[in-house]
Design a protein around this motif. Structure first.
Motif, PDB file in Angstrom:
ATOM      1  N   ALA A 156      -0.404  13.260  11.219  1.00 11.19           N
ATOM      2  CA  ALA A 156      -1.390  13.895  12.091  1.00 11.19           C
ATOM      3  C   ALA A 156      -1.632  15.334  11.649  1.00 11.19           C
ATOM      4  O   ALA A 156      -2.761  15.835  11.673  1.00 11.19           O
ATOM      5  N   ALA A 157      -0.557  15.995  11.224  1.00 13.17           N
ATOM      6  CA  ALA A 157      -0.677  17.407  10.852  1.00 13.17           C
ATOM      7  C   ALA A 157      -1.560  17.597   9.637  1.00 13.17           C
ATOM      8  O   ALA A 157      -2.270  18.592   9.520  1.00 13.17           O
ATOM      9  N   LEU A 158      -1.524  16.651   8.718  1.00 13.10           N
ATOM     10  CA  LEU A 158      -2.242  16.825   7.458  1.00 13.10           C
ATOM     11  C   LEU A 158      -3.550  16.052   7.433  1.00 13.10           C
ATOM     12  O   LEU A 158      -4.080  15.776   6.371  1.00 13.10           O
ATOM     13  N   SER A 159      -4.060  15.688   8.597  1.00 14.58           N
ATOM     14  CA  SER A 159      -5.256  14.847   8.633  1.00 14.58           C
ATOM     15  C   SER A 159      -6.515  15.580   8.240  1.00 14.58           C
ATOM     16  O   SER A 159      -7.520  14.957   7.958  1.00 14.58           O
ATOM     17  N   GLY A 160      -6.458  16.886   8.260  1.00 13.42           N
ATOM     18  CA  GLY A 160      -7.659  17.619   7.864  1.00 13.42           C
ATOM     19  C   GLY A 160      -8.671  17.689   8.989  1.00 13.42           C
ATOM     20  O   GLY A 160      -8.329  17.712  10.161  1.00 13.42           O
ATOM     21  N   ASP A 161      -9.957  17.702   8.612  1.00 10.09           N
ATOM     22  CA  ASP A 161     -11.010  17.923   9.595  1.00 10.09           C
ATOM     23  C   ASP A 161     -11.131  16.784  10.601  1.00 10.09           C
ATOM     24  O   ASP A 161     -11.429  17.015  11.769  1.00 10.09           O
ATOM     25  N   SER A 162     -10.956  15.568  10.148  1.00  7.78           N
ATOM     26  CA  SER A 162     -11.081  14.452  11.071  1.00  7.78           C
ATOM     27  C   SER A 162      -9.716  13.843  11.308  1.00  7.78           C
ATOM     28  O   SER A 162      -9.180  13.150  10.448  1.00  7.78           O
ATOM     29  N   MET A 163      -9.161  14.098  12.493  1.00  5.56           N
ATOM     30  CA  MET A 163      -7.809  13.622  12.759  1.00  5.56           C
ATOM     31  C   MET A 163      -7.770  12.103  12.815  1.00  5.56           C
ATOM     32  O   MET A 163      -6.835  11.485  12.301  1.00  5.56           O
ATOM     33  N   ILE A 164      -8.765  11.491  13.428  1.00  5.20           N
ATOM     34  CA  ILE A 164      -8.731  10.027  13.556  1.00  5.20           C
ATOM     35  C   ILE A 164      -8.812   9.374  12.182  1.00  5.20           C
ATOM     36  O   ILE A 164      -8.070   8.431  11.882  1.00  5.20           O
ATOM     37  N   ARG A 165      -9.700   9.876  11.337  1.00  2.00           N
ATOM     38  CA  ARG A 165      -9.793   9.294   9.980  1.00  2.00           C
ATOM     39  C   ARG A 165      -8.484   9.523   9.225  1.00  2.00           C
ATOM     40  O   ARG A 165      -8.031   8.663   8.469  1.00  2.00           O
ATOM     41  N   GLY A 166      -7.882  10.685   9.421  1.00  2.00           N
ATOM     42  CA  GLY A 166      -6.608  10.959   8.772  1.00  2.00           C
ATOM     43  C   GLY A 166      -5.518  10.011   9.250  1.00  2.00           C
ATOM     44  O   GLY A 166      -4.710   9.518   8.457  1.00  2.00           O
ATOM     45  N   LEU A 167      -5.503   9.744  10.562  1.00  6.71           N
ATOM     46  CA  LEU A 167      -4.511   8.814  11.101  1.00  6.71           C
ATOM     47  C   LEU A 167      -4.748   7.409  10.573  1.00  6.71           C
ATOM     48  O   LEU A 167      -3.800   6.695  10.221  1.00  6.71           O
ATOM     49  N   ILE A 168      -6.021   7.006  10.524  1.00  6.36           N
ATOM     50  CA  ILE A 168      -6.340   5.665   9.991  1.00  6.36           C
ATOM     51  C   ILE A 168      -5.838   5.551   8.558  1.00  6.36           C
ATOM     52  O   ILE A 168      -5.218   4.552   8.174  1.00  6.36           O
ATOM     53  N   ALA A 169      -6.082   6.590   7.771  1.00  7.73           N
ATOM     54  CA  ALA A 169      -5.648   6.562   6.373  1.00  7.73           C
ATOM     55  C   ALA A 169      -4.126   6.492   6.273  1.00  7.73           C
ATOM     56  O   ALA A 169      -3.569   5.730   5.474  1.00  7.73           O
ATOM     57  N   GLY A 170      -3.436   7.285   7.100  1.00  6.55           N
ATOM     58  CA  GLY A 170      -1.978   7.285   7.077  1.00  6.55           C
ATOM     59  C   GLY A 170      -1.403   5.932   7.476  1.00  6.55           C
ATOM     60  O   GLY A 170      -0.474   5.409   6.835  1.00  6.55           O
ATOM     61  N   ILE A 171      -1.968   5.340   8.521  1.00  2.00           N
ATOM     62  CA  ILE A 171      -1.475   4.040   8.978  1.00  2.00           C
ATOM     63  C   ILE A 171      -1.813   2.958   7.955  1.00  2.00           C
ATOM     64  O   ILE A 171      -1.039   2.013   7.741  1.00  2.00           O
ATOM     65  N   LEU A 172      -2.948   3.112   7.286  1.00  2.00           N
ATOM     66  CA  LEU A 172      -3.288   2.166   6.217  1.00  2.00           C
ATOM     67  C   LEU A 172      -2.267   2.259   5.082  1.00  2.00           C
ATOM     68  O   LEU A 172      -1.861   1.243   4.513  1.00  2.00           O
ATOM     69  N   GLY A 173      -1.845   3.483   4.765  1.00  7.03           N
ATOM     70  CA  GLY A 173      -0.800   3.654   3.753  1.00  7.03           C
ATOM     71  C   GLY A 173       0.484   2.963   4.178  1.00  7.03           C
ATOM     72  O   GLY A 173       1.151   2.299   3.375  1.00  7.03           O
ATOM     73  N   LEU A 174       0.822   3.097   5.450  1.00  8.66           N
ATOM     74  CA  LEU A 174       2.004   2.430   6.006  1.00  8.66           C
ATOM     75  C   LEU A 174       1.853   0.919   5.880  1.00  8.66           C
ATOM     76  O   LEU A 174       2.793   0.205   5.506  1.00  8.66           O
ATOM     77  N   LEU A 175       0.659   0.424   6.175  1.00 10.47           N
ATOM     78  CA  LEU A 175       0.397  -1.027   6.104  1.00 10.47           C
ATOM     79  C   LEU A 175       0.529  -1.529   4.674  1.00 10.47           C
ATOM     80  O   LEU A 175       1.178  -2.549   4.414  1.00 10.47           O
ATOM     81  N   LEU A 176      -0.080  -0.809   3.724  1.00  7.85           N
ATOM     82  CA  LEU A 176      -0.018  -1.264   2.334  1.00  7.85           C
ATOM     83  C   LEU A 176       1.399  -1.152   1.758  1.00  7.85           C
ATOM     84  O   LEU A 176       1.741  -1.838   0.797  1.00  7.85           O
ATOM     85  N   SER A 177       2.229  -0.293   2.352  1.00  4.51           N
ATOM     86  CA  SER A 177       3.606  -0.184   1.864  1.00  4.51           C
ATOM     87  C   SER A 177       4.423  -1.420   2.217  1.00  4.51           C
ATOM     88  O   SER A 177       5.517  -1.615   1.674  1.00  4.51           O
ATOM     89  N   THR A 178       3.910  -2.264   3.134  1.00  7.65           N
ATOM     90  CA  THR A 178       4.654  -3.479   3.499  1.00  7.65           C
ATOM     91  C   THR A 178       4.420  -4.619   2.510  1.00  7.65           C
ATOM     92  O   THR A 178       5.046  -5.675   2.640  1.00  7.65           O
ATOM     93  N   ILE A 179       3.542  -4.411   1.547  1.00  7.78           N
ATOM     94  CA  ILE A 179       3.316  -5.442   0.526  1.00  7.78           C
ATOM     95  C   ILE A 179       4.586  -5.601  -0.300  1.00  7.78           C
ATOM     96  O   ILE A 179       5.195  -4.625  -0.707  1.00  7.78           O
ATOM     97  N   GLY A 180       4.970  -6.836  -0.508  1.00  6.56           N
ATOM     98  CA  GLY A 180       6.170  -7.081  -1.312  1.00  6.56           C
ATOM     99  C   GLY A 180       7.100  -8.056  -0.602  1.00  6.56           C
ATOM    100  O   GLY A 180       6.674  -8.797   0.265  1.00  6.56           O
ATOM    101  N   LEU A 181       8.353  -8.022  -0.982  1.00  9.19           N
ATOM    102  CA  LEU A 181       9.326  -8.901  -0.336  1.00  9.19           C
ATOM    103  C   LEU A 181       9.817  -8.247   0.954  1.00  9.19           C
ATOM    104  O   LEU A 181      10.106  -7.056   0.980  1.00  9.19           O
ATOM    105  N   ASP A 182       9.901  -9.040   1.986  1.00  8.31           N
ATOM    106  CA  ASP A 182      10.434  -8.539   3.248  1.00  8.31           C
ATOM    107  C   ASP A 182      11.876  -8.077   3.020  1.00  8.31           C
ATOM    108  O   ASP A 182      12.683  -8.813   2.450  1.00  8.31           O
ATOM    109  N   PRO A 183      12.225  -6.863   3.449  1.00  7.45           N
ATOM    110  CA  PRO A 183      13.565  -6.340   3.127  1.00  7.45           C
ATOM    111  C   PRO A 183      14.713  -7.119   3.767  1.00  7.45           C
ATOM    112  O   PRO A 183      15.835  -7.042   3.296  1.00  7.45           O
ATOM    113  N   GLU A 184      14.419  -7.865   4.836  1.00  4.48           N
ATOM    114  CA  GLU A 184      15.503  -8.565   5.516  1.00  4.48           C
ATOM    115  C   GLU A 184      15.636 -10.015   5.039  1.00  4.48           C
ATOM    116  O   GLU A 184      16.725 -10.497   4.793  1.00  4.48           O
TER     117      GLU A 184
END
Lengths: 497, 151
Positions: A156-184
């Protein structure tokens, strides 16, 4: 005192000094080129040290690790191409500085911040290994989860001018980080049948693609629009001032001290590493920005924040290694193999069984910091000449570095196509106002967050009230709430989301 | 600013915000109802199910997209105009990179990488044969050094 002097005499032999210098040179080369990662270079270098004395071997490897952290900043500043994932955050202010005609100043401040962070962290290692290692032992899954949640609030702190777009981008990064083998369960997740995705999207592909390649595509578009047959276009304004003045140093000094502290904390806590340390440090420094600071538009403080933290991580990650045999980072883990190759078992007994070696390593680390300063200072004069090169020459070579670097890391073209895809995706994101920075934060922190959350849920048996039994975790959660309020308040008051 | 141009700009911004919402929101719905169920395996776990974090992320993205769209109607749009000038060069670089990657895979790092440099140079507008030869030689030299170093 006797052991200290004996250790120093071992560390200051010609063989050991040459080993340190060789490690520094190799480390700089590895750091500058994207795709040649520090852990890979260390893994290749360990067998080379078999014929060396233990002190020369460790000194060589420490030199490689330290210098690669500093070398990663060079490409980040000059070409928006981070040589190491931990240098990705250096591009946020380093590259804009270079574009404004302050490449040499940026390179200098990056080098000095690197050496400062490195030396202070080494001194902390020397003086406080035992008590800080005890703190590292307290960090379990619950504590790590709270640290990760705290780190995620900076999206949220680094979202820049548009906080919502920044949050969407951050959460998308979180989502794409789940690609791969499930850790459990180790079952594939979003791999679409591709074995190459079992380890997820490679970090190098994401950082190189979304920072370097995206920037080159943007530059190419601008060049095409502004093409002028009479004058040669470069990406950079002319350098009118290459000096770093004392007012500049005084201005960035508090940032360097704070960022070094953050880097030391990231190094001591096993599993965080230099990438998270650098991103966290940048986010915190931006939140403490004062009047006149221009983070993300080209501010020396932005470069100092990331480089001091990045370089403070390695010496600090040796604290749990020396004190309790627990490596605090991937690089430290590889150093364990080097220790064992030379008959040294890291752990609490190392100070009793090999005091002369330990003191010798400490002295070698300090020598490595000085060599890093010399090599970096000489090298940056040549590196800064890149700013004179026309953009139509830069673009093909940076595209080549991106491609080759990604290819060398995984040895498959699949990862290169991924890098290309991420580059195009980054361009689309930037054009429509979505922050690449927050995306990368979510992407980097995601795997650590999910793993520690799962472990925490298992440890607490899904009983959230047990978090109250973990004071360190409670402390970080309180910090998280406070940080969230601090970040949201000015944005909500401006009614700009 | 007259009312007509203001209305025209508002309609343009509304269209763009609507398209953005449909794309981002639609993608999150696609993820929730199709991609995540299809691309994860149900297995007994002790900690967190494999779908938990992806579902939460996709739902959060959809929700934020909806909030953004509603706010753009109520408070006003902050969407900046996006130009298409120069995109031809971007496409050309993309295409030359794809060809270069395939070439690296088939004919090796040095030859393929050199071809990549030449094609990208052509994409940014270099046409003089002497310049192209210099770029090719420079690229080949760098690649040879990387290959020789063993890294």
């Amino acid at each position: 005192m006797e052991m200290l002097l004996l250790g120093a005499s071992d560390a200051l032999t010609l063989t050991a000094l040459v080993a340190v210098f060789g490690g520094i040179l190799l480390g700089y080369g590895v750091g500058v080129l994207p795709g040649l990662s520090r852990p890979a270079a260390l893994a290749v270098a360990v067998p080379i040290t078999y014929a060396m004395t233990p002190i020369a071997a460790i000194a060589f490897l420490v030199g490689v690790t330290k210098a690669s952290a500093a070398g990663g900043a060079t490409g980040a500043i000059l070409l928006n191409t981070p040589g190491e994932p931990s240098s990705a955050a250096t591009t946020f202010d380093g590259y804009p500085l270079a574009r404004k005609g302050q490449a040499t100043r940026a390179l200098k401040v990056a080098l000095f911040a690197s050496v400062f962070g490195d030396m202070v962290s080494t001194l902390v290692l020397i003086c406080m290994a035992a008590p800080l290692a005890h703190f590292a032992l307290q960090m379990g899954p619950v504590e790590m989860t709270s640290v990760m949640i705290f780190a995620l609030t900076f999206i949220a702190a680094l979202s820049g001018d548009s906080m919502i777009r920044g949050l969407i981008a951050g959460i998308l990064g979180l989502l794409l980080s789940t690609i791969g083998l499930d850790p459990e369960t180790a079952t594939p997740r979003f791999t679409f049948g591709q074995i190459e995705l079992f380890d997820g999207i490679p970090l190098t592909a994401a950082t190189v693609g979304m920072l370097a390649l995206t920037e080159m595509l943007k530059q190419a578009q601008l060049y095409s629009v502004n093409r002028n047959g009479k004058t040669e276009l470069t990406s950079f304004a002319d350098e009118t001032n290459k000096t770093l003045s004392w007012p500049d140093v005084r201005r960035v000094a508090p940032t360097a001290v704070r960022s070094t502290g953050i880097g030391i904390a990231a190094g001591i806590i096993p599993g965080l590493g230099p990438t998270i340390g650098a991103f966290l440090s940048y986010a915190i420094s931006e939140r403490f920005a004062g009047k006149g600071d221009e983070y993300r538009k080209g501010d020396l403080k932005g470069v100092v924040a990331t480089e001091a933290a990045d370089n403070a991580v390695l010496p600090a990650s040796l604290i749990p290694l020396f004190a309790i045999g627990l490596p605090g980072s991937v690089s430290a883990a590889i150093l364990v193999s080097a220790f064992m190759l030379h008959g040294v078992q890291p752990g609490p007994l190392i100070f009793e069984q090999h005091p002369r070696l330990i003191y010798g390593i400490y002295i070698s680390m300090l020598v490595a910091s000085l060599f890093m300063l010399v090599v970096g200072r000489v090298g940056l004069t040549f590196f800064a000449l890149i700013t004179k090169v026309p953009v139509r020459v830069i673009i093909p070579f940076v595209v080549l570095f991106c491609t080759v670097g990604t290819y060398l890391e995984r040895d498959t073209v699949f990862s290169v196509f991924l890098m290309l895809g991420m580059g195009v995706f980054g361009l689309v994101m930037q054009r429509y106002g979505y922050s690449v920075i927050t995306f990368l934060i979510g992407f980097v922190i995601g795997p650590y967050f999910e793993l520690s959350l799962r472990q925490a849920l298992i440890v607490t048996n899904h009983d959230l009230t047990k978090v109250l039994d973990h004071p360190i975790a409670m402390g970080f959660l309180v910090l998280t709430v406070g940080a969230t309020l601090v970040f949201l308040a000015p944005l909500l008051m401006r009614r700009k989301v | 600013m007259d009312a007509r141009s203001s209305d025209g700009r508002s309609r343009k911004h509304f269209s763009r915000d609507l398209v953005e919402f449909l794309i981002v929101g639609g993608a999150s719905l696609l993820a929730i109802f199709y991609i995540i169920p299809a691309q994860t395996v149900s297995a007994p776990t002790f900690g967190l199910s494999a779908t938990m974090l992806p579902m939460v992320c996709a739902a959060a993205i959809g929700l934020l997209a909806a909030v953004k769209f509603v706010l753009s109607i109520l408070v006003g749009s902050d969407s900046a105009p996006v130009g298409v000038a120069g995109l031809g060069t971007v496409v050309a670089i993309f295409a030359s990179t794809v060809i270069g990657i395939v070439a690296i895979d088939h004919i090796g790092l040095i030859a393929g990488g050199t071809l990549l440099v030449v094609l990208t140079s052509l994409a940014v507008g270099m046409r003089h044969p002497a310049e192209l030869v210099k770029m090719a030689v420079g690229g080949a030299g760098l690649l040879f050094l990387i290959d020789w170093s063993g890294l």
